[in-house]
Design a protein around this motif. Structure first.
Motif, PDB file in Angstrom:
ATOM      1  N   ARG A  64       0.817  -1.217   0.000  1.00  0.00           N
ATOM      2  CA  ARG A  64       0.000   0.000   0.000  1.00  0.00           C
ATOM      3  C   ARG A  64       0.850   1.265   0.000  1.00  0.00           C
ATOM      4  O   ARG A  64       0.339   2.361  -0.174  1.00  0.00           O
ATOM      5  N   ALA A  73       3.217   3.680  -1.734  1.00  0.00           N
ATOM      6  CA  ALA A  73       3.677   4.047  -3.073  1.00  0.00           C
ATOM      7  C   ALA A  73       5.145   4.461  -3.015  1.00  0.00           C
ATOM      8  O   ALA A  73       5.580   5.120  -2.063  1.00  0.00           O
ATOM      9  N   GLN A 110       3.020   0.900  -6.875  1.00  0.00           N
ATOM     10  CA  GLN A 110       2.245   0.581  -5.674  1.00  0.00           C
ATOM     11  C   GLN A 110       1.409  -0.668  -5.941  1.00  0.00           C
ATOM     12  O   GLN A 110       0.821  -0.806  -7.012  1.00  0.00           O
TER      13      GLN A 110
END
Length: 166
Positions: A24, A26, A161
């Motif tokens: 989760r 990025a 991501q």
């Protein structure tokens, strides 16, 4: 308001939960290049961050099983190439989609101050020298001093991501 699931305590659950949590997060994508025995070697990396401004330094986390790892040691030069949004093909090549001996055929490359490949139209190119390496679990924490910087005119980073590019 709905309640959150309980925190994992079982080591296997923690590992799976941690993997999900990190997916989760990025991250920008970079290509790290070092000298191999006969050719330069490189890998796509998302575990790179600034460490200090004085002296300018970056921190990289490199899996000890990565092909580039044996080429890394204190005093060795490395090239860190921060990718632009349009360079997904370069990231894929250095992420394993292209055989190691053909990866530098993807993208336009020039030589940096250490005579290592530097990606011509990257967001930024950092010519560095490794200052220290610390093993931790499956990875090595690499601290590298930045010696030269080249920046592109535009700021359009390649972001990764949850197993995909944004």
């Amino acid at each position: 308001m709905a309640s959150s699931p309980p925190l994992a305590a079982d080591p296997a659950d923690v590992t799976a939960g941690f993997r999900g949590a990190m997916r989760r997060l990025a991250s920008g994508v970079a290509i790290v290049v070092a000298r191999g025995d006969d050719l330069p070697v490189g890998m796509a990396a998302t575990s790179i961050t600034s460490l200090t401004m004085d002296p300018p330094a970056v921190l990289l986390c490199i899996n000890q099983s990565a092909g580039i790892h044996p080429c890394l040691s204190p005093g060795c030069p490395i090239s860190v190439n921060i990718l632009s949004r349009h360079q997904r093909d370069v990231s894929a090549a250095f992420g394993g989609a292209v055989p190691r001996d053909r990866r530098f055929e993807v993208g336009q490359w020039a030589s940096d101050v250490h005579d290592l490949p530097a990606l011509d139209d990257a967001q930024a190119n950092l010519a560095c020298t490794i200052d220290s390496m610390t093993p931790f679990g499956t990875h090595s924490i690499v601290v590298a001093r930045v010696e030269t910087v080249r920046l592109s005119d535009s700021v359009e980073p390649l972001i990764y991501q949850d197993g995909a590019y944004l």
